[in-house]
Design a protein around this motif. Structure first.
Motif, PDB file in Angstrom:
ATOM      1  N   ASP A 131      19.761  26.553   0.584  1.00  0.00           N
ATOM      2  CA  ASP A 131      20.867  26.591  -0.370  1.00  0.00           C
ATOM      3  C   ASP A 131      20.337  27.169  -1.681  1.00  0.00           C
ATOM      4  O   ASP A 131      19.730  26.470  -2.484  1.00  0.00           O
ATOM      5  N   ALA A 158      22.306  28.537  -3.934  1.00  0.00           N
ATOM      6  CA  ALA A 158      23.524  28.751  -4.728  1.00  0.00           C
ATOM      7  C   ALA A 158      23.173  29.111  -6.165  1.00  0.00           C
ATOM      8  O   ALA A 158      23.665  30.091  -6.731  1.00  0.00           O
ATOM      9  N   PHE A 159      22.270  28.337  -6.720  1.00  0.00           N
ATOM     10  CA  PHE A 159      21.951  28.501  -8.138  1.00  0.00           C
ATOM     11  C   PHE A 159      20.777  29.463  -8.352  1.00  0.00           C
ATOM     12  O   PHE A 159      20.866  30.403  -9.142  1.00  0.00           O
ATOM     13  N   SER A 189      30.352  34.095  -3.464  1.00  0.00           N
ATOM     14  CA  SER A 189      29.347  33.324  -2.727  1.00  0.00           C
ATOM     15  C   SER A 189      28.942  34.100  -1.479  1.00  0.00           C
ATOM     16  O   SER A 189      29.805  34.579  -0.743  1.00  0.00           O
ATOM     17  N   ASN A 246      24.972  32.257  -4.926  1.00  0.00           N
ATOM     18  CA  ASN A 246      26.224  32.517  -5.621  1.00  0.00           C
ATOM     19  C   ASN A 246      25.998  33.522  -6.731  1.00  0.00           C
ATOM     20  O   ASN A 246      25.378  33.189  -7.741  1.00  0.00           O
ATOM     21  N   HIS A 278      28.156  34.391  -8.637  1.00  0.00           N
ATOM     22  CA  HIS A 278      28.947  33.969  -9.813  1.00  0.00           C
ATOM     23  C   HIS A 278      28.176  32.972 -10.677  1.00  0.00           C
ATOM     24  O   HIS A 278      28.659  32.578 -11.740  1.00  0.00           O
ATOM     25  N   LYS A 279      27.015  32.573 -10.232  1.00  0.00           N
ATOM     26  CA  LYS A 279      26.216  31.685 -11.088  1.00  0.00           C
ATOM     27  C   LYS A 279      25.265  32.550 -11.915  1.00  0.00           C
ATOM     28  O   LYS A 279      25.668  33.138 -12.905  1.00  0.00           O
TER      29      LYS A 279
END
Ligand SMILES: Cc1ncc(COP(=O)(O)O)c(C=O)c1O
Length: 232
Positions: A21, A23-24, A62, A50, A52-53
């Motif tokens: 993961d 994501a960040f 994502s 992501n 968008h982060k």
């Protein structure tokens, strides 16, 4: 960052699926200088990040990558006759993703990548890491702060003057001073400054700390917590 290589070995030994993961922090894959933080990623079964982060793409961008495409079809494909009657599966993304009649989210990453290139993406992510270093240095150089954050992290976890982080963050928010979150690891609570806005600069980071310090000066009745060891 988690030690990917170690996780790969454990998952191989116990025949487990390894999902990373990211994501960040996963956007470090775009930076030559930082992608070593994900060394071993090529052995994961799936990985997400992501844009968008940390890359500042519009919400939501994502990305889920899998090692073997067949697993996407296994998870998302269905038998509805009324769907996907034209083209083959490569063009009908509905059978390999959550999306069906939804937005073409991938376009946001594609157009961003086209516009600024890998170097542009790399600059964005490296800039965030530099800002995080800047914030960490500020904390380390000021004895009223305690740092609980590691190098190479975009989450700067700290306490100020042993004030209860929940109390401080809630009051900062209620008084329209700052919106910053708090976190906890085992029994240790801390303020969690997340470096994620690509428009921020050093001046704004300093301003953040100044706002915290001024607020504490003005508010004498903030809750205190037990003093604790720093984790560096
Ligand atoms: C590690 C991690 N995983 C997952 C998420 C959720 O991401 P989203 O719902 O934006 O895709 C976050 C959000 O901060 C995150 O930091």
């Amino acid at each position: 960052f988690d030690p990917v290589k170690k996780l790969v070995n454990i998952c191989k030994r116990y025949k487990m699926w390894l999902h990373l993961d990211g994501a960040f922090g996963g956007s470090v894959i775009f930076s030559k200088n930082l992608k070593h933080l994900l060394e071993g990623i090529e052995n994961a079964d799936s990985f997400c990040f992501n844009a968008h982060k940390t890359l500042g793409a519009p919400l939501s961008t994502s990305i889920l990558l899998v090692k073997k495409k067949k697993y996407l079809y296994k998870s998302f494909d269905n038998d509805a006759q009324y769907l996907y009657q034209t083209h083959d599966k490569d063009y009908n993304l509905g059978s390999s993703s959550f999306e069906c009649g939804r937005r073409n989210n991938a376009l946001k990453l594609w157009s961003m990548w086209k516009a600024i290139g890998t170097e542009g993406m790399s600059n964005i992510i490296e800039r965030q890491f530099k800002l995080a270093d800047f914030a960490r240095k500020y904390i380390k150089n000021n004895k009223n702060y305690r740092l609980f954050s590691f190098e190479n992290s975009l989450s700067i976890c700290f306490n100020y003057q042993d004030i209860d982080p929940k109390d401080l963050c809630s009051k900062l928010y209620k008084n329209n001073v700052l919106l910053v979150g708090y976190g906890q690891f085992k029994n240790q609570k801390f303020i969690r400054l997340v470096i994620v806005n690509i428009q921020n600069n050093e001046k704004e980071i300093l301003n953040f700390f100044k706002n915290v310090e001024d607020f504490v000066k003005r508010n004498k009745n903030l809750k205190r917590i037990k003093s604790c060891k720093e984790i560096l």
